[in-house]
Design an enzyme around this catalytic site. Structure first.
Site, PDB file in Angstrom:
ATOM      1  N   CYS A  93       0.833  -1.195   0.000  1.00 28.52           N
ATOM      2  CA  CYS A  93       0.000   0.000   0.000  1.00 28.52           C
ATOM      3  C   CYS A  93       0.870   1.248   0.000  1.00 28.52           C
ATOM      4  O   CYS A  93       1.927   1.278   0.634  1.00 28.52           O
ATOM      5  CB  CYS A  93      -0.922   0.010   1.220  1.00 28.52           C
ATOM      6  N   TYR A 145      13.193 -16.357 -29.817  1.00 30.66           N
ATOM      7  CA  TYR A 145      13.761 -15.979 -28.524  1.00 30.66           C
ATOM      8  C   TYR A 145      15.284 -15.926 -28.650  1.00 30.66           C
ATOM      9  O   TYR A 145      15.901 -16.785 -29.277  1.00 30.66           O
ATOM     10  CB  TYR A 145      13.321 -17.007 -27.484  1.00 30.66           C
ATOM     11  N   ASN A 165      17.451 -16.690 -26.662  1.00 27.41           N
ATOM     12  CA  ASN A 165      18.090 -17.854 -26.039  1.00 27.41           C
ATOM     13  C   ASN A 165      18.034 -19.079 -26.947  1.00 27.41           C
ATOM     14  O   ASN A 165      17.462 -20.118 -26.592  1.00 27.41           O
ATOM     15  CB  ASN A 165      17.428 -18.165 -24.692  1.00 27.41           C
ATOM     16  N   CYS A 186      11.895 -24.387 -20.795  1.00 28.52           N
ATOM     17  CA  CYS A 186      13.111 -24.303 -19.995  1.00 28.52           C
ATOM     18  C   CYS A 186      12.908 -25.157 -18.755  1.00 28.52           C
ATOM     19  O   CYS A 186      11.890 -25.025 -18.065  1.00 28.52           O
ATOM     20  CB  CYS A 186      13.364 -22.847 -19.603  1.00 28.52           C
ATOM     21  N   HIS A 240       9.368 -14.811 -14.251  1.00 28.76           N
ATOM     22  CA  HIS A 240       9.919 -14.701 -15.599  1.00 28.76           C
ATOM     23  C   HIS A 240       8.808 -15.002 -16.599  1.00 28.76           C
ATOM     24  O   HIS A 240       7.878 -15.761 -16.308  1.00 28.76           O
ATOM     25  CB  HIS A 240      11.071 -15.692 -15.785  1.00 28.76           C
ATOM     26  N   PHE A 241       8.908 -14.401 -17.789  1.00 25.42           N
ATOM     27  CA  PHE A 241       7.883 -14.594 -18.824  1.00 25.42           C
ATOM     28  C   PHE A 241       7.795 -16.055 -19.267  1.00 25.42           C
ATOM     29  O   PHE A 241       6.831 -16.453 -19.926  1.00 25.42           O
ATOM     30  CB  PHE A 241       8.204 -13.714 -20.035  1.00 25.42           C
ATOM     31  N   GLU A 242       8.786 -16.875 -18.908  1.00 23.94           N
ATOM     32  CA  GLU A 242       8.820 -18.267 -19.365  1.00 23.94           C
ATOM     33  C   GLU A 242       8.072 -19.240 -18.445  1.00 23.94           C
ATOM     34  O   GLU A 242       8.037 -20.436 -18.729  1.00 23.94           O
ATOM     35  CB  GLU A 242      10.272 -18.739 -19.483  1.00 23.94           C
ATOM     36  N   CYS A 252      19.527 -24.030 -12.492  1.00 20.53           N
ATOM     37  CA  CYS A 252      19.749 -24.622 -13.806  1.00 20.53           C
ATOM     38  C   CYS A 252      21.017 -25.465 -13.762  1.00 20.53           C
ATOM     39  O   CYS A 252      22.105 -24.934 -13.513  1.00 20.53           O
ATOM     40  CB  CYS A 252      19.885 -23.526 -14.857  1.00 20.53           C
TER      41      CYS A 252
END
Length: 722
Positions: free
Chosen positions: A129, A386, A388, A481, A507-509, A642
């Site tokens: 807030c 992408y 990557n 991924c 993450h967008f993935e 990873c």
């Protein structure tokens, strides 16, 4: 319109001025005057109501107007929470003047029950807030929920008062069933001089806190546990405290041994070696690199896009060698971009003599991906790939379909710009299936926005254009991924139960469930969905805002990406907390980074066993091995490390540095070689593979796709891919 879409739409235009003609038969008895606290002079002067000072209360003013109100909040609870909400909504729908709506909001603020100062403790603070908000939640002996709230802002008090008028004395089920979209009619249009619009997230966040604490009290009454907390790391100006074995393993290397740091810095300086590393690097390596950067400036930790740019800058500054700490397509890109920039003499070295793979890049190299792209050859098409992915993938793709690379932070804008420049275009995105599905979901949500809201995202699009492009937007459905693959159902449910009131980064993935959760948090100012850099920037912004408020505060962030990000996060947050101005502030800020992993995501499997791990292995094992004690992934809790990235060890980096320049023959398997292979059309892979990257560079600089790429799409002029 389904509830999820309505929630998104209402959050985009939460403060509206829509007026309807409600059925007054459902309303409670009405009064003609409103008590409210004295507010800023610009609001008072804008009102046509007459003001009367109330005896005995110098802070109160009586505004008389023809607008009706409901009685105080202390009425009995014979009606359900829903009926109370309907009555309150009916009242607000009847008020057309925005100033009168603000007055009504302030009236409710004045009716908020007393909140004892002893309850204003950190545990009762509501995160996210703009103002300070405290919430006390209790489960009554009669099984109903009792709520008290307070704020240092009258506007925020009004919003809290709405919620308490509806939910105080409600059953737990009624509390848990209420949704923010149910309260869309309780809207207030911002008035100049009052920070009404900035309080838009208040009742979202307060309601979520009410529901979280209700669940916890129910579990406590029934003798149940809502679950073990995820491991986390708490950052303050005084230091870092790790909670849980996984967090301890990450924190162990945040403050590395000075001798190791000095040794590496001396080697790099002596031999003129630059280092580019990805955010997902091993925590030991990142800790040493972060400290060594203070002694040798040519060290850069970033996302994959910036790594090659940083290498070029280092070459210009005189570095003779570049060490790349990442997976193989990153070193390939660095090598190719250096060649394109005119630095073929600068050596580029990987950190392993084995292949450092990537499940996502491997998916784009598969026959299935080339078959997917073959569908695009017959129509005006653009392949958005992408970043990557390997240079070979970029080259082969570009000869099939005109191609531009993208990152997780610019993919949405790239696609929208492409459709704007070529209206009848077909776009083929790949290879990340989760990102592709999330892009589709995002565009579907945009079809419920207004044209003005869409224009803020991209000025050349409207609801109609977004609806039109959706059937012509395709994505590959067989690429993921392994790190983000496991941010699925179990992780999401646990976050909902235990961390729904925290800041959420993703993450967008990540898979759709995590994406939707993060997007909901983003809509109420409590989350970010994007690249690793977007995540870091979001955390830094929220921390700086907390410091600027100069109050005691505790910020909690769920890290919805690879755990290696934490080293850069800690460094950035510590820099803010320990800045010269921070020491003079009275308020103390603590920042907690939560790792959404389970206790069994700890493994002692060696580095060698992780080499060659494939995506399919996820389906056959209960634990994806990391490279050292305290790292790894679990099907039961999510993925945090990873295994490919962890093949870049500090020992490998030191070995490469010591061998240069005279031991280059021993580093043949480490060297990122130049592509001597040709594409099916007889061109050099390095040349063709770099072109999609250069197209993206042009777009980033001009916000337009280059003419050469447009000609390739349309099959005209010299730009055609042949």
């Amino acid at each position: 319109m389904d509830s999820a879409t309505l929630a998104m739409h209402s959050s985009m235009s939460f403060f509206n001025n829509t007026v309807t003609n409600p059925d007054n038969t459902t309303r409670l008895p009405l009064l003609s005057c409103t008590f409210f606290k004295t507010v800023k002079s610009d609001l008072i002067s804008s009102s046509s109501s007459s003001m009367i000072r109330v005896s005995g209360n110098p802070r109160s003013t009586l505004l008389c107007s023809g607008v009706a109100i409901t009685p105080s909040l202390t009425s009995d609870h014979r009606h359900s929470a829903l009926s109370k909400l309907q009555s309150l909504a009916s009242e607000f729908r009847s008020i057309s003047d925005p100033i009168e709506r603000v007055k009504r909001l302030l009236h409710y603020a004045n009716l908020l029950p007393q909140f004892d100062d002893s309850l204003k403790i950190p545990a009762n603070r509501v995160m996210g807030c703009t103002a300070q908000v405290w919430l006390d939640v209790r489960l009554g002996a009669d099984g109903t929920m009792r709520f008290l709230a307070d704020s240092d802002s009258d506007i925020t008090k009004g919003f809290c008062s709405f919620l308490i008028s509806v939910l105080d004395g409600a059953t737990p089920d009624e509390v848990l069933e209420l949704k923010t979209e149910d309260m869309v009619d309780l809207s207030v249009t911002g008035v100049h001089g009052l920070k009404v619009d900035s309080r838009v997230n208040t009742w979202h966040n307060v309601l979520i806190s009410m529901q979280k604490r209700t669940k916890a009290l129910l579990a406590e009454r029934e003798g149940k546990s809502i679950g073990e907390p995820f491991p986390s790391m708490v950052i303050t100006a005084e230091g870092v405290v790790a909670k849980g074995s996984f967090a301890e393993s990450q924190a162990r290397f945040l403050f590395p041994d000075d001798l190791k740091v000095q040794e590496l810095a001396n080697l790099l300086k002596e031999k003129q070696i630059g280092v580019v590393a990805h955010f997902y690097m091993d925590p030991e390596v990142q800790g040493v690199l972060t400290s060594a950067k203070k002694l040798w400036p040519h060290i850069h930790i970033s996302d994959s896009l910036v790594m090659a740019d940083s290498a070029v800058s280092m070459a210009k500054a005189g570095c003779k060698f570049i060490s790349v700490l990442g997976v193989d397509f990153m070193s390939e890109n660095v090598r190719a971009i250096l060649d394109q920039a005119g630095f073929p003499e600068v050596g580029v070295y990987r950190m392993s003599d084995e292949q450092i793979g990537c499940s996502l890049a491997d998916a784009a190299s598969s026959p299935a991906y080339m078959n997917y792209l073959s569908e695009a050859s017959a129509s005006p098409s653009l392949h958005v790939v992408y970043i990557n992915t390997s240079l070979e993938t970029k080259a082969h793709s570009h000869e099939l379909v005109p191609t531009i690379t993208c990152t997780s932070s610019n993919v949405v804008q790239t696609i929208l710009q492409a459709f704007a420049q070529v209206p009848n275009l077909n776009v083929w995105y790949g290879p990340d299936s989760y990102m592709g599905a999330n892009i589709i979901e995002l565009f579907q949500q945009m079809t419920f926005m207004t044209d003005d809201e869409i224009a803020k995202i991209h000025p050349e699009h409207t609801r109609n254009s977004i609806k039109s492009l959706l059937p012509r937007l395709h994505y590959f459905q067989e690429g993921t991924c392994i790190v983000h693959h496991l941010f699925g159902h179990e992780v999401v449910e646990r976050i909902k139960d235990m961390y729904c009131d925290a800041f959420l980064t993703a993450h967008f993935e990540v898979p759709g469930e995590m994406f939707s959760l993060a997007m909901e948090a983003k809509r109420r100012g409590m989350g970010v969905v994007g690249s690793t850099q977007n995540i870091l920037d979001f955390i830094k912004t929220r921390v700086q805002e907390a410091l600027d408020r100069n109050i005691d505060d505790h910020l909690q962030f769920v890290l919805g990406t690879e755990s290696g990000m934490v080293t850069s996060i800690v460094a950035a947050v510590r820099q803010l907390l320990c800045s010269p101005g921070s020491s003079s502030r009275a308020g103390k800020v603590g920042v907690e980074i939560v790792f959404p992993v389970s206790s069994d995501s700890v493994t002692t499997v060696s580095q060698k066993s992780s080499a060659g791990l494939k995506l399919g292995d996820v389906l056959n094992v209960s634990v994806i091995p990391g490279v050292a004690s305290g790292e790894g992934c679990s099907l039961h809790g999510g993925c945090a490390s990873c295994p490919y990235m962890k093949m870049n060890s500090l020992a490998s980096l030191l070995q490469v540095c010591r061998s240069l320049p005279f031991g280059k023959d021993d580093l043949a398997r480490h060297e990122a070689g130049r592509f001597s292979l040709l594409t099916p059309k007889g061109k050099k892979i390095a040349d063709v593979g770099c072109e999609p990257i250069l197209h993206m560079r042009h777009y980033q600089a001009t916000k337009k796709l280059p003419d050469k790429l447009i000609n390739q799409i349309l099959g005209t002029g010299n730009g055609r891919c042949t």
